[in-house]
Structures are given as C-alpha cells and as structure tokens.
Write an enzyme that holds these catalytic residues in place. Structure first.
Site, PDB file in Angstrom:
ATOM      1  N   ARG A  65     -46.967  -8.588   6.443  1.00  0.00           N
ATOM      2  CA  ARG A  65     -46.736  -9.175   5.182  1.00  0.00           C
ATOM      3  C   ARG A  65     -47.802  -8.639   4.172  1.00  0.00           C
ATOM      4  O   ARG A  65     -49.004  -8.607   4.611  1.00  0.00           O
ATOM      5  CB  ARG A  65     -46.644 -10.774   5.276  1.00  0.00           C
ATOM      6  CG  ARG A  65     -47.912 -11.233   5.655  1.00  0.00           C
ATOM      7  CD  ARG A  65     -47.842 -12.080   6.887  1.00  0.00           C
ATOM      8  NE  ARG A  65     -46.711 -11.936   7.792  1.00  0.00           N
ATOM      9  CZ  ARG A  65     -46.467 -13.237   8.561  1.00  0.00           C
ATOM     10  NH1 ARG A  65     -47.063 -14.195   8.422  1.00  0.00           N
ATOM     11  NH2 ARG A  65     -45.408 -13.019   9.494  1.00  0.00           N
ATOM     12  N   ASP A  99     -50.792 -20.267   2.674  1.00  0.00           N
ATOM     13  CA  ASP A  99     -50.297 -21.508   3.287  1.00  0.00           C
ATOM     14  C   ASP A  99     -51.287 -22.629   2.644  1.00  0.00           C
ATOM     15  O   ASP A  99     -52.287 -22.388   2.536  1.00  0.00           O
ATOM     16  CB  ASP A  99     -50.403 -21.437   4.744  1.00  0.00           C
ATOM     17  CG  ASP A  99     -49.512 -20.671   5.460  1.00  0.00           C
ATOM     18  OD1 ASP A  99     -48.374 -20.653   4.802  1.00  0.00           O
ATOM     19  OD2 ASP A  99     -49.806 -19.990   6.460  1.00  0.00           O
TER      20      ASP A  99
END
Ligand code: AMP
Length: 438
Positions: free
Chosen positions: A92, A97
């Site tokens: 990615r 997060d």
C-alpha cells in the site's frame, strides 16, 4: 478538542513522500498535528505483500468525532492511490489508522478504538511512543512509553544503533548510557534506574570486552546470557540494548587505543592489571562515540574505573556528564559482581569479610580518630590470617596525585578519601571500596 494518535505506514512508491503528503492533507482537514514521530523502517507484517515499510505516528488534535475522522483517513488513503475498501494483504501507498481517540473506548463492528492489534505491533507503538510518550492507553492505564519499552530492541550492529538513536534524538529526548559486560545483576540495574529517574532514554551496552582482560584472566569463562540480561534490563527501564560482537567492535583488531596517564597504572588495580585500563578507556571511548549520550552511568564499585572515565571525558572533550552510582550489596555486605557466581560456598561465606574490613577501617578512623595508615596495616594483618582470602592490596588512594590530575572535575565527596581493597578468593578476584572522612 480530542487528542488523537494516528499511525501511518507505506511500502509502495515514494514511501516518505506518501506519508508526508497524507499527514499534510490531514493537517489541512481539521486534524491539527502537534507532534510527529520520526520514520521507522520495518519488515512487512504478517503476509502483507511488497517490501519494507516506513512507519510513523502523530499526536494530533481534532474536533471531528471518531467516525468522520475515520472517513477522512479513508479519503486521504484513496487520494494516495489505495483502493477503497482495502484489500488487506496488498502492498500500500498509504495506510492511516486511528490508534487512540482521547481516552475513549469504542467497540463497533467497523470501528474499534484503541486499535485492537496495537500491542502486537511494534511498528505502531514505537513511533506512537515517540510522538506521545506520556499519552495513556485507556485500557492498560499505562503510558505509551511504558508499553513500548515492553518491545525493547536489541541491536548488534553499530549502523542499527545509530539509526535508532537518531530517531530518539529527533524526538527531542536526551540519552543516558550504561556500559556493561552483561551477567546483569542489581548493581547494573541500579545504573539503569538512575538513568530512568533522570528521565533519559536509557541505552545499555552488553559487551565482554577482550582488550581489558589480561592473558591469564577470565575472558573465556566470563558469564554470558543475553536473553536473560535483556529481560532484566527491560524490566528496569532500558529502551535499547547494544550487544555487538567482537568483530563489530574491533574489525581490524586494536590498531588505535587510548592510554591513561602512566601514574594511573601505578595505583590500586593498575599495578596488577597492566593493560586493563587502556582496554577499558578504549572500549568506553568507542562506545561513547557510537552512542553519543548526554549522560553516562558508572558504578562506584569500580572506583578507579569511574575516576579514569571522568578524566578521559574531560581530557578528550566529551560533552558527557559522568555519573557515579553507589555500590549495591548483597544483604551480608558483599558488593554485587558478575564474578560472585564463581565463588565456592566456603569462599562465598568468607567474601563479606572484605566489606566488613572496610567498614571497620571507616569506623576506626571516623569514630575513634585512629590514624588511617596504622588502621590499614592492622586490617591487612588481620585479613591475611583468613585462609580463604589472598589479599592483593588494601590502600587509600594517593590524594595528592589525584588532586593534581583531577582539575575541573569532582572526583570524591568533599574531605573524604577512598580506601580500596582487592583480594583473591580461590581464583576469583574481587574488589571493593569505601569512603572515609578525614
Ligand atoms: P561490569 O559489567 O562489571 O563491567 O559493570 C558495568 C557497570 O556496572 C560498571 O559501571 C560497574 O561499576 C557497575 N557495577 C558493577 N557492580 C556494581 C555494584 N555492585 N553496584 C553498583 N554498580 C555496579
């Protein structure tokens, strides 16, 4: 405003730029960044595809509620080229997060805060602890620094040590250093605790240094147990262990070394261990160069070593404060030492006599005002009668030499002199010392 901790990672494309761009977008969209961690390199977790990750974390403030915040992070990830919804194991460009949202605990199917897998992920907790060491995990009720220390690293290469310490420095923290040869005991732990008490990031080195052992000494049999040492050091608060091999420290043998002044090898242990202090000075200088600490901690148990290091730091212009820590003892008075394990039961029983002799001398001089010279003589005669103890020396250091050599540094407490002892019990050489008020 809520304080939040957001972790960022990338293992595709220009990783640093992806993370930077993501954080910039966050900052523009109502998530004000207070503190950035540095960038950490990590191998990909689990079966994630692609190469090495770059990870970072930020402490930020926001008025966004958790769900809109998550939606914003997804939007930013999408902008960076990551398809939404995520395919979990893919490489990615950017992963963002929410690790913490203030002290809230949220358990919804699509939003769990604090992040449920944070504790298994050093690549999250290490940068998070750097960005916000005092932030408290609402479930564990511990600071991130405390939690992250549970994941303390052991590095063996100087390059890895430098990289990690650069990150610590960038986060604005000061570094404390505890050099040891391992076989960690309460004496070493006292040095680590003193370092942590001063709120420093504590680096401990574990290296059995061959150049400070004489040919007939115990280099080969010196106790080594890195795993056990690491656990003890971690529990006492060390943040990083440097445990190099001999080749890492001396890739070409010893071509260049540091030699303390000649008179130094005429005092106390110097007389009996001819190249010992040269070996110690050299390895400590090398370690100082590698770690570049703000403060370094040494035990008073090895008083001559501590004095030498103080002089070396002054003479060679190390901007390092050298701190002496009092000797830690067994309940019966024996100074803790990695070498105590060599003692037979009978020798172990006899060993506290060294300290009790020192105490007696202190008592005779301070309380009964007896002459130091006579007291030393009497104590030597008495010790020589002990069948388990072969006295090597029992002496007071020559203050007149030291006063000259010690300009600009505080070597002893005021008006005190150091009485030192060395003796063999079987083949084990033990040393100890005490301060006597004159
Ligand atoms: P070593 O591993 O023996 O080279 O010792 C590492 C450091 O721990 C040195 O600064 C020693 O002076 C210190 N140290 C060793 N034993 C004690 C002790 N019993 N109390 C305090 N410091 C100690």
């Amino acid at each position: 405003m809520a304080k939040v901790i957001i972790a960022a990672g990338s293992n595709l494309g220009n990783r640093r730029q992806n993370i930077r761009q993501g954080l910039r977008l966050m900052n523009k969209s109502g998530v004000k960044i207070i503190k950035n961690s540095s960038y950490f390199k990590n191998p990909p977790a689990e079966e994630t595809a692609g190469g090495e990750f770059l990870n970072a974390a930020v402490l930020a403030e926001t008025n966004l509620e958790p769900e809109p915040l998550l939606a914003l992070l997804h939007e930013i990830e999408k902008n960076s080229g990551r398809p939404q919804p995520h395919k979990p194991r893919k490489a990615r460009c950017l992963d963002l997060d929410i690790i913490y949202y203030g002290n809230r605990v949220i358990e919804k199917p699509d939003l769990k805060i604090p992040h449920p897998r944070r504790l298994q992920r050093r690549f999250v907790m290490e940068p998070a602890a750097e960005a916000a060491p005092d932030f408290r995990d609402p479930i564990l009720k511990k600071t991130l620094e405390n939690i992250s220390r549970k994941n303390m690293a052991t590095v063996k290469k100087s390059t890895d040590l430098r990289e990690r310490l650069n990150a610590v420095r960038k986060s604005g923290r000061k570094i404390g250093f505890v050099p040891t040869m391992g076989a960690i005991h309460e004496g070493h732990l006292a040095l680590i605790r003193a370092c942590r008490k001063a709120k420093l990031f504590c680096v401990i080195s574990i290296f059995v240094n061959p150049t400070q052992f004489g040919p007939a000494e115990d280099y080969r049999k010196y106790p080594r147990n890195l795993e056990k040492d690491a656990k003890l050091a971690e529990k006492a608060g060390a943040g990083l262990i440097f445990a190099p091999g001999v080749k890492e420290m001396y890739p070409a043998g010893l071509q260049t070394s540091v030699k303390p002044a000649e008179w130094f090898s005429e005092e106390l242990c110097g007389k009996y261990r001819p190249d010992h202090y040269r070996g110690v000075a050299t390895v400590v200088l090398k370690l100082f160069n590698l770690v570049q600490p703000d403060k370094a901690y040494f035990g008073w148990k090895d008083a001559q070593q501590l004095i030498m290091i103080k002089m070396m730091a002054r003479d060679l212009n190390f901007p390092i404060e050298i701190i002496g820590v009092p000797t830690v003892r067994e309940p019966d008075g024996l100074a803790m030492s990695s070498r105590n394990i060599y003692l037979s039961p009978a020798e172990r029983k006899a060993a506290p006599a060294l300290y009790h002799t020192l105490l007696q001398i202190k008592n005779d001089c301070e309380k009964h005002k007896k002459s130091l010279k006579k007291t030393l003589k009497k104590a030597s005669v008495c010790l020589k009668k002990n069948p388990f103890i072969k006295l090597q020396y029992l002496e007071a250091v020559d203050l007149s030499t030291l006063e000259n050599a010690g300009k600009g540094i505080r070597l002893f407490p005021k008006d005190e002199t150091l009485v030192a002892i060395a003796a063999f019990l079987g083949s084990t050489r033990l040393i100890d010392n005490i301060f006597v008020k004159m």
